[in-house]
Design a protein around this motif. Sequence first.
Motif, PDB file in Angstrom:
ATOM      1  N   LYS A   1       0.582  -1.194  -0.159  1.00  0.00           N
ATOM      2  CA  LYS A   1       0.130  -0.047   0.122  1.00  0.00           C
ATOM      3  C   LYS A   1       0.891   1.159   0.090  1.00  0.00           C
ATOM      4  O   LYS A   1       0.641   2.213  -0.544  1.00  0.00           O
ATOM      5  CB  LYS A   1      -0.991   0.027   1.235  1.00  0.00           C
TER       6      LYS A   1
ATOM      7  N   VAL B   1     -11.036   2.727   1.066  1.00  0.00           N
ATOM      8  CA  VAL B   1     -11.759   1.887   0.072  1.00  0.00           C
ATOM      9  C   VAL B   1     -12.453   2.700  -0.836  1.00  0.00           C
ATOM     10  O   VAL B   1     -12.923   3.703  -0.834  1.00  0.00           O
ATOM     11  CB  VAL B   1     -12.707   0.853   0.772  1.00  0.00           C
TER      12      VAL B   1
ATOM     13  N   THR C   1     -18.570  -1.921  -1.529  1.00  0.00           N
ATOM     14  CA  THR C   1     -17.435  -1.492  -1.292  1.00  0.00           C
ATOM     15  C   THR C   1     -16.781  -2.595  -1.992  1.00  0.00           C
ATOM     16  O   THR C   1     -16.489  -3.803  -1.975  1.00  0.00           O
ATOM     17  CB  THR C   1     -16.848  -1.897   0.160  1.00  0.00           C
TER      18      THR C   1
ATOM     19  N   GLY D   1     -13.553  -4.871  -2.782  1.00  0.00           N
ATOM     20  CA  GLY D   1     -12.717  -5.704  -1.948  1.00  0.00           C
ATOM     21  C   GLY D   1     -12.866  -7.186  -2.207  1.00  0.00           C
ATOM     22  O   GLY D   1     -13.867  -7.702  -3.292  1.00  0.00           O
ATOM     23  N   ALA D   2     -12.386  -8.313  -1.320  1.00  0.00           N
ATOM     24  CA  ALA D   2     -12.426  -9.536  -1.631  1.00  0.00           C
ATOM     25  C   ALA D   2     -13.916 -10.171  -1.374  1.00  0.00           C
ATOM     26  O   ALA D   2     -14.372 -11.009  -2.035  1.00  0.00           O
ATOM     27  CB  ALA D   2     -11.650 -10.202  -0.466  1.00  0.00           C
TER      28      ALA D   2
ATOM     29  N   GLN E   1     -17.093  -8.659  -1.800  1.00  0.00           N
ATOM     30  CA  GLN E   1     -17.960  -7.435  -2.085  1.00  0.00           C
ATOM     31  C   GLN E   1     -19.193  -7.754  -2.446  1.00  0.00           C
ATOM     32  O   GLN E   1     -19.428  -8.827  -3.223  1.00  0.00           O
ATOM     33  CB  GLN E   1     -17.320  -6.755  -3.257  1.00  0.00           C
TER      34      GLN E   1
END
Length: 390
Positions: free
Chosen positions: A54, A165, A201, A203-204, A206
């Motif tokens: 990140k 996010v 959102t 992401g993994a 979602q």
Amino acid sequence: MGKRSKKQDERNVNDPFRNLPNDLNVEILMKLPPKSIVRLRFASKHLSSIILEKEFTKLYMARSSTQPRHLISVLRGGSNMQMQRFHSFSQDHPSDSNLDEVSYKLDPNLPYVFTPSVRGLICGRDGTKMIVGNPSTGQFVSLPTVESRRQDILSAFGYDPVNDVYKVLCMTVVTKPSNMSRGGDVVAWEDIMSEEHQVITLGAKQEWRMVECKYPHRPYSGYQEICRDGVMYYLASYKQKRSLMSFNLSSEDFNVIKLPEDKMLQQFGFLTNHTGKITIVSQAYSITIDLWVLEDANKEVWSKAAVVFPPVAVYGRLHRVFFAFRGILGTGEMIFSPYTFAPRTTPNPFLFIGYDPKSKKVGETVMNGIGDESDTIQVFFDHVESCVIL
């Protein structure tokens, strides 16, 4: 556990970047375009570990933010396929020499319409089908289908800096019967309101979730939203008046901001960024452009500035083409691009007209090879290149 292949072991042992200082590897990556960074991720395991951190993503974003670009979306249709192309080029030094292109093959039955770029990513929607992608790398992922019995959906895309996010807001529009008194008679008419409000959102894990909205409103279709400091802004009708809606991406709360009592503003205008503030641009039947700047959202304080743009007839060498207002750059320069009266017609070469209200200077940027007359083109400004891996 699966066995490691001999080729993988050889790649790790022979990885030349393992012998370089970490700071030097980062410096090398920072000088590369996103497309090259994505390829290096598969060529070097050591660089891949840096790219996925990140901290590197934030560092790359900070550098890109100082070098904003124009982003042009070109949709080329056909009987068997659709090809989506993204062109980006420097806003400071626009020329064909620094034109960067990424292509992406789309589902031929889904002509996606994209939202403005947010921190390097864009979101496309066609009906209940949605995708999010990085136009600088050509990587796109499909989102779960929006669960709704209705097809009339409006969407907005933004970034929540509090939780780091990206989120997508979808609003299902429904038509409800209502009553209106006119001349003593009760006349039945219909209110078009957003009924279902869903958020996802990225992401993994979602998935779409319902959120509550206490303000029955009708979002305007065909108008782009603005995301700033973790808040989405979009124009809508609230209590029969044109209003500015806001949606806080962190708290997921809606709010209504009243517009100034201006007759033209209630009929014309769209959102843009101007001097780092949310601004409504209003232009109607004249060369004067009114800029309504939101100075304080909580107190609903607005300021007004008027800009007179030189007659576009000066640039009338393109047959049946006039220049429409498209946006304002971070420098304050106002951008105009060709708009044709004929449907689905794109001028070639593609032109931008830049106008600086302070210096009164007008500049022209000509882009060759952007598209032909059958292409559908969207233009976004202040695009920031990102190396985010989806």
